[in-house]
Design an enzyme around this catalytic site. Structure first.
Site, PDB file in Angstrom:
ATOM      1  N   HIS A 314       0.831  -1.347   0.070  1.00  0.00           N
ATOM      2  CA  HIS A 314       0.181   0.056  -0.054  1.00  0.00           C
ATOM      3  C   HIS A 314       0.676   1.320   0.175  1.00  0.00           C
ATOM      4  O   HIS A 314       0.184   2.352   0.010  1.00  0.00           O
ATOM      5  CB  HIS A 314      -1.106  -0.119   1.220  1.00  0.00           C
ATOM      6  N   LYS A 494      -7.800  13.670   4.485  1.00  0.00           N
ATOM      7  CA  LYS A 494      -6.869  12.414   4.545  1.00  0.00           C
ATOM      8  C   LYS A 494      -6.065  12.405   5.614  1.00  0.00           C
ATOM      9  O   LYS A 494      -5.974  13.640   6.257  1.00  0.00           O
ATOM     10  CB  LYS A 494      -6.206  12.172   3.248  1.00  0.00           C
ATOM     11  N   ARG A 495      -5.138  11.459   5.910  1.00  0.00           N
ATOM     12  CA  ARG A 495      -4.142  11.670   6.999  1.00  0.00           C
ATOM     13  C   ARG A 495      -3.394  12.707   6.552  1.00  0.00           C
ATOM     14  O   ARG A 495      -3.217  13.035   5.509  1.00  0.00           O
ATOM     15  CB  ARG A 495      -3.303  10.272   6.734  1.00  0.00           C
ATOM     16  N   LYS A 500       1.148  14.242   1.032  1.00  0.00           N
ATOM     17  CA  LYS A 500      -0.174  14.413   0.602  1.00  0.00           C
ATOM     18  C   LYS A 500      -0.363  16.029   0.389  1.00  0.00           C
ATOM     19  O   LYS A 500      -1.375  16.634  -0.261  1.00  0.00           O
ATOM     20  CB  LYS A 500      -1.376  14.001   1.521  1.00  0.00           C
ATOM     21  N   THR A 601      -8.533   6.643  -1.800  1.00  0.00           N
ATOM     22  CA  THR A 601      -9.892   6.139  -1.863  1.00  0.00           C
ATOM     23  C   THR A 601     -10.990   7.295  -1.583  1.00  0.00           C
ATOM     24  O   THR A 601     -12.036   7.108  -2.122  1.00  0.00           O
ATOM     25  CB  THR A 601     -10.244   4.877  -1.027  1.00  0.00           C
ATOM     26  N   LYS A 605     -14.652   8.252  -3.334  1.00  0.00           N
ATOM     27  CA  LYS A 605     -15.821   8.601  -2.559  1.00  0.00           C
ATOM     28  C   LYS A 605     -16.300  10.008  -2.958  1.00  0.00           C
ATOM     29  O   LYS A 605     -17.782  10.308  -3.490  1.00  0.00           O
ATOM     30  CB  LYS A 605     -15.616   8.370  -1.282  1.00  0.00           C
TER      31      LYS A 605
END
Ligand code: 26V
Length: 756
Positions: A314, A494-495, A500, A601, A605
């Site tokens: 992952h 998100k985290r 990111k 992910t 969504k």
């Protein structure tokens, strides 16, 4: 089943009240008990082979609504409550959310369990029963503070079992007690199980935040997910957790194998284990150990296990690829040491390249290497990610075992992430194309026929508007913050991680702030919404949260900027927040440095709920872009091959943040971190550390992409004003989201890997 009768009986027995006399809390408990029993009573799916999905995280979210839906009881429950003058939503709010996960990896595991059960496949989850979850996030003085997040009350979704397995840890023994959560499948009539192991005497919550005695393994092993690994005790505790989980899980597998009437030598014919990232990798040597104890030779045991285990990668982030010192394993599970050494010896016979060894010269055990040598499948989680694994990160392994590598692009369960969280949009979809997309999400493309239907387009805008209004109400109640529902909702959830690039989004906010202060107003008001938890020991991530909270405060206090620009960081972002925010989102921020986000992910969504992606060509964004076409997504930024070259020491092309910092626009944005107005609100040291890092290091290259990011976001904000054309973009995104159903993903896992 007569829901009414069962509820009446339950409330009478437990509270001595008729349901219409109960408060929301009592009604919740009664519904929980009745629903749990209905799920528990469902038969397990039949089959000759069974899957065990091993994962350190299962981020399940609240389960009442989901389970009512899966059991086909949701409408009935809603009507029943209404007949008692009650509201199902209000009752559902009583449920605490279990925080048994961190981010995408854990939520993916939960979506997978949902789809496996819905497809009627025999597959159980195996994990740990953490009592206080990851942590509950609060903001104190514009900083993140961590607290325990308990979720197991007197009644919960946990079903007690009689099963207890011994787990022997160098020098002392533990007992692993099994609790089950039933996972009913939608439309399949069956239910699987999530098996969660717990210690015998779990500790009460720590008194001070999440600080506890990390050497007290016996009581604290299942207290928290990812306990702080800043010191050796913390790292050892993680190894104890991992071994406890896989040893108990392996014993469960062998027990069930026997109950199903098969011998240990038939393990691989009747069992498949999916190893979700490397946290459960010790299941390989543990199963080999248990099989040899049951009479198999080492050769036979290795053969069975290698044909049973499949590994999912992952992440390509080096720091997230686990390597444990053999000395730790010697301490936690000395019985595994000779087995791991033997596995390493055999792997070196197949391939002498030390870079592919299990045990390196520093005495570190490379968990992923063990998975690849002794598993039959290695998969990445999006097309680009799998290609990068093959071409660069795991290149040597791909050369050795090309047939083992395969891609399984992630997916999400549209039952939770569309049907349950966005009933209004679901109704609109049903009106347009009927309900068949529930069975076959690919049929959502039928929405493409409505591209020129003005009534549908304007209905779509109304649905989004109402979702924003609804979110504003929720936020007002939760955090006392008042937002403008007519503003563009620009969402990054998100985290928190530098790759990111929430910090790049913060630079956008700074740019807009400065422009508005100068009197240059944007075409439309924008609300930038963040939701993120930072790993407690990850200093830079905490600094980024601090920066965002300071910006939030700065704008809050500024009557000139406020009408045009808002920033909000949601406190304690979790699945429940996501379910409320995603339907309301207009822009989906997916701005990781290309090559770093394995899949994502949340992007799926958000797309399914009609948000338009603003993203780099990273992870599954690449596949989203291909599906929706260039007019329906905003992409920007360096491509992954260029990024990989910029990390390469050879050829003198290495990334230097200073080269990008020293351009007039960028320098001004970064230096704003040290501006008097920000320093007045924030912690000078934290801001200075972040400033220094952004300017002089910027490992994830925010400065490389920031200018293009800002101009593409400006374009999106401008084009948002053309409401009809924006509604078309929304419609295309919803129509093409069917591919990202986890039902599709699970069918592919089953076809290519599991063969259930
Ligand atoms: C975890 C942690 C936890 C402690 C702080 C540092 C750190 C850094 C990286 C990771 C990654 C763990 C693996 C993970 O969660 N990967 C995510 O898996 C999702 C499901 O496949 C995928 O969509 C995300 O792109 C990927 O980041």
């Amino acid at each position: 089943m007569d829901l009414k009768e069962r509820l009446e009986q339950t409330t009478r027995e437990r509270f001595g009240l008729a349901p219409d006399r109960c408060d929301d809390r009592q009604l919740y408990e009664a519904l929980l008990i009745v629903t749990r029993r209905a799920a528990e009573e469902r038969p397990a799916p039949a089959g000759e082979r069974k899957l065990y999905y091993f994962s350190a995280e299962f981020l399940m979210g609240k389960l009442l609504d989901n389970n009512l839906l899966a059991l086909g009881l949701r409408d009935q429950a809603q009507e029943l409550l209404a007949s008692w003058g009650r509201d199902l939503n209000a009752v559902e709010e009583q449920e605490p959310e279990p925080s048994l996960g961190n981010g995408g990896l854990g939520r993916l595991a939960a979506c997978f369990l949902d789809s496996i059960a819905a497809l009627g496949l025999p597959g159980d989850g195996v994990g740990l029963c953490y009592h206080y979850g990851l942590f509950r996030q609060k903001f104190v003085d514009n900083r993140q503070a961590e607290f325990p997040d308990p979720w197991i009350g007197e009644e919960s979704w946990l079903i007690p079992t009689e099963t207890v397995f011994p787990v022997s840890c160098g020098g002392f023994d533990l007992k692993a007690k099994l609790w089950d959560v039933a996972i009913p499948g939608a439309h399949s009539g069956v239910a699987n199980r999530l098996h969660l192991f717990d210690v015998e005497e779990p500790a009460p919550p720590p008194e001070q935040g999440i600080v506890f005695d990390k050497t007290d393994i016996v009581h604290h092993l299942t207290s928290f997910l990812y306990p702080d690994d800043g010191d050796e005790a913390g790292r050892l505790l993680r190894v104890y957790q991992q071994y406890f989980m896989v040893s108990a899980g392996a014993q469960l597998i062998l027990q069930e194998l026997k109950e199903r009437g098969y011998s240990p030598a038939e393990l691989a014919d009747h069992t498949v284990i999916q190893i979700n990232d490397t946290h459960p990798s010790m299941v390989i040597p543990e199963l080999i150990r248990l099989l040899t104890a049951q009479g198999l030779t080492m050769d036979e045991a290795i053969e069975q296990v290698s044909r049973t285990c499949a590994y999912t990668n992952h992440t390509i982030l080096a720091e997230a690829l686990e390597k444990w010192p053999m000395a730790f394993i010697e301490k936690v599970a000395p019985q595994l040491v000779p087995i791991i050494r033997e596995l390493d010896r055999r792997a070196r016979e197949v391939c002498p390249d030390p870079a592919l060894a299990i045990l390196d010269e520093k005495g570190l055990v490379h968990m992923a290497h063990m998975d690849i040598h002794y598993g039959f499948s290695v998969n990445g989680v999006a097309a680009l990610h799998t290609e990068i694994l093959k071409k660069s990160e795991l290149k040597g392994f791909y050369g050795l075992y090309p047939d083992r590598f395969n891609n399984k692009t992630n997916g999400v369960t549209l039952r939770r992430w569309l049907e349950a969280c966005n009933p209004a949009l679901t109704r609109l979809i049903d009106e347009c194309i009927g309900g068949g997309w529930r069975q076959d999400p690919g049929r959502l493309v039928g929405l493409m026929d409505f591209m020129d239907n003005d009534r549908v387009l304007s209905h779509l805008l109304t649905v989004k508007q109402s979702a924003r209004e609804r979110f504003c109400r929720t936020l007002r109640e939760a955090q006392g913050i008042e937002l403008d529902p007519n503003s563009i909702f620009d969402v990054q959830i998100k985290r928190l991680h530098e790759y990111k690039r929430q910090q790049m989004n913060a630079l956008y906010v700074i740019q807009k702030y400065l422009e508005i202060r100068e009197g240059r107003l944007p075409e439309h008001s924008v609300t930038v919404l963040f939701g993120a938890k930072a790993a407690p020991a990850y200093v830079m991530a905490r600094h980024i949260i601090h920066l965002i909270l300071c910006l939030q405060r700065l704008i809050e206090n500024d009557p000139v900027v406020r009408p045009w620009l808002r920033v909000v960081m949601l406190e304690n972002y979790n699945v429940t927040w996501a379910e409320q925010l995603i339907p309301a989102a207009d822009i989906s921020e997916q701005i990781s440095l290309a090559s770093k986000e394995a899949s994502g992910t949340g992007n799926m969504k958000l797309m399914a709920n009609g948000a338009v992606t603003l993203g780099t060509l990273d992870g599954a964004n690449v596949e989203i872009a291909e599906l929706v076409g260039p007019g329906n997504i905003y992409t920007f930024g360096a491509h992954s091959d260029r990024v990989l070259r910029l990390y390469d020491d050879r050829g003198g092309a290495r990334y230097r943040s200073l080269d990008y910092y020293h351009t007039p626009r960028v320098e001004r944005l970064v230096d704003f971190l040290l501006s008097p107005e920000l320093l007045e609100l924030g912690d000078a040291r934290a801001l200075a550390e972040l400033w220094r890092d952004m300017k002089g290091k910027d490992w994830f290259m925010a400065l490389l992409d920031v200018e293009e990011y800002i101009s593409v976001k400006d374009l999106a904000v401008r084009q948002y004003g053309d409401r009809k054309s924006w509604a078309r973009k929304m419609l295309v995104n919803i129509a093409k989201s069917g591919y990202f159903s986890s039902d599709r993903t699970i069918r592919q896992y089953n076809q290519d890997i599991w063969h259930l």
